[in-house]
Scaffold this active site. Structure first.
Site, PDB file in Angstrom:
ATOM      1  N   ASP A   1      -5.315 -11.098  13.394  1.00  0.00           N
ATOM      2  CA  ASP A   1      -6.701 -12.152  13.205  1.00  0.00           C
ATOM      3  C   ASP A   1      -7.479 -12.491  14.211  1.00  0.00           C
ATOM      4  O   ASP A   1      -7.870 -11.398  14.853  1.00  0.00           O
ATOM      5  CB  ASP A   1      -6.003 -13.407  12.684  1.00  0.00           C
TER       6      ASP A   1
ATOM      7  N   HIS B   1      -3.287 -11.286   4.058  1.00  0.00           N
ATOM      8  CA  HIS B   1      -3.359 -11.502   5.491  1.00  0.00           C
ATOM      9  C   HIS B   1      -2.435 -12.051   6.459  1.00  0.00           C
ATOM     10  O   HIS B   1      -2.306 -11.644   7.483  1.00  0.00           O
ATOM     11  CB  HIS B   1      -4.680 -12.529   5.783  1.00  0.00           C
TER      12      HIS B   1
END
Length: 343
Positions: free
Chosen positions: A120, A312
């Site tokens: 991220d 994610h």
């Protein structure tokens, strides 16, 4: 047999350390293999809304491979300082500052070179750190976050959301200051974390929509998360309650200062990362979609790619698959071959 993920509270495999890094207190997880011997040091950089414990499934693997691990909380997160902006400059939450802090922390732990991994925001940081500190970083890998080269042209988040990346609309909201108005205490932080890590309302309501951001009305509706629950959820709530959510959102306010500072990289034509690199794609990532990584190979002559059918939150959703890709890549670079490591 895979080593179990570490518990950030009381796990003897991991130390919680604090150091002054370029004038600010950093908290970081520090771990060495059981025999105290290591052939290299890996720094792991988390994203939002995460903390150093986001790597709890990967740290045991790296220790089993005979590697030392350092996983800091980024500026504004967890046990690391969260300087207010203003009066402080937003560049404290930028890629250049994070890169310099990684370099300083490497000196503190006695590493002349490191392997650097990120997820991220951490993925964005490690690519930039490889440009700012090429002599320090021998290998670099990113999970979910593709590489984009420094650019002479400034493109705002609003321009991205209106154009090629409509799923970046959430970043506009996170930078606006509105989120802090309804995520402001332990109960709301708990609901927020559950929702971000996959929990939904009884009728399938999502807390966060990529194009819009966090939906305040959904916050009290979300149930339990399969990815973050129990004592681990309690730990995250504790860490986020230290400073509140505001400081973590400063990372969404630093886009322009990142661009301004990276004009120096553009001037020096530092766009290519020639050291060995690994990119791990989460195929079902709604934010950092697979098509975003198509062109990054042009700037990485030693790029290895891997992908996992995951969202994610691949590091905790599909840790065995992600770990296998990381392990195979590291072994291909000559690390961990002397130990009988397992997933």
């Amino acid at each position: 047999m895979a080593s179990p993920p570490f518990n950030p509270v009381g796990d003897p495999r991991v130390e919680h350390r604090h150091s002054q890094v370029n004038g600010y207190n950093y908290h970081y997880l520090y771990a060495e293999p059981a025999n105290g011997k290591f052939e290299a040091t890996v720094f792991l950089i988390h994203g939002w809304p995460d903390c150093s414990a986001g790597w709890r499934y990967q740290i045991p693997l790296l220790l089993d491979m005979g590697l030392r691990v350092v996983a800091p909380d980024l500026m504004g997160f967890g046990g690391t300082d969260a300087p207010k902006v203003p009066p402080n400059d937003i560049s404290l939450y930028g890629f250049k500052r994070a890169s310099d802090d990684i370099a300083e922390l490497a000196k503190i732990v006695g590493s002349r070179q490191i392997i650097l991994g990120g997820h991220d925001w951490g993925g964005a940081v490690v690519w930039r750190a490889a440009l700012w500190h090429p002599d320090l970083i021998s290998h670099v890998f990113s999970v979910c976050t593709p590489y984009s080269a420094p650019s002479k042209q400034y493109i705002s988040t609003e321009d991205l959301a209106r154009g090629p990346l409509p799923q970046f609309g959430y970043q506009i909201q996170l930078a606006s200051g509105e989120v802090e108005k309804f995520i402001k205490d332990e109960p709301s932080i708990r609901q927020f974390l559950k929702g971000i890590y996959g929990a939904k309302g009884a009728n399938g309501e999502h807390l966060m929509i990529p194009e819009q951001g966090i939906i305040p009305e959904t916050l009290p509706l979300v149930g339990d998360s399969r990815l973050l629950n129990g004592k681990m959820l309690d730990y995250y709530v504790q860490e986020y309650s230290r400073h509140g959510i505001h400081s973590t959102l400063n990372w969404y306010r630093s886009r322009k200062v990142n661009w301004e500072q990276e004009l120096e990289l553009v001037k020096q034509n530092k766009k290519t990362i020639s050291i060995p690199t690994l990119f791990v794609q989460a195929n079902f990532d709604s934010y950092l979609k697979p098509e975003m990584s198509k062109s990054m190979g042009a700037f990485m002559p030693n790029l290895t790619r891997g992908d996992v059918d995951a969202t994610h939150w691949i590091l905790m959703q599909k840790p065995a698959e992600a770990n296998l890709i990381i392990k195979n890549w590291l072994q291909g670079q000559g690390f961990g071959l002397k130990t009988r490591s397992s997933l």
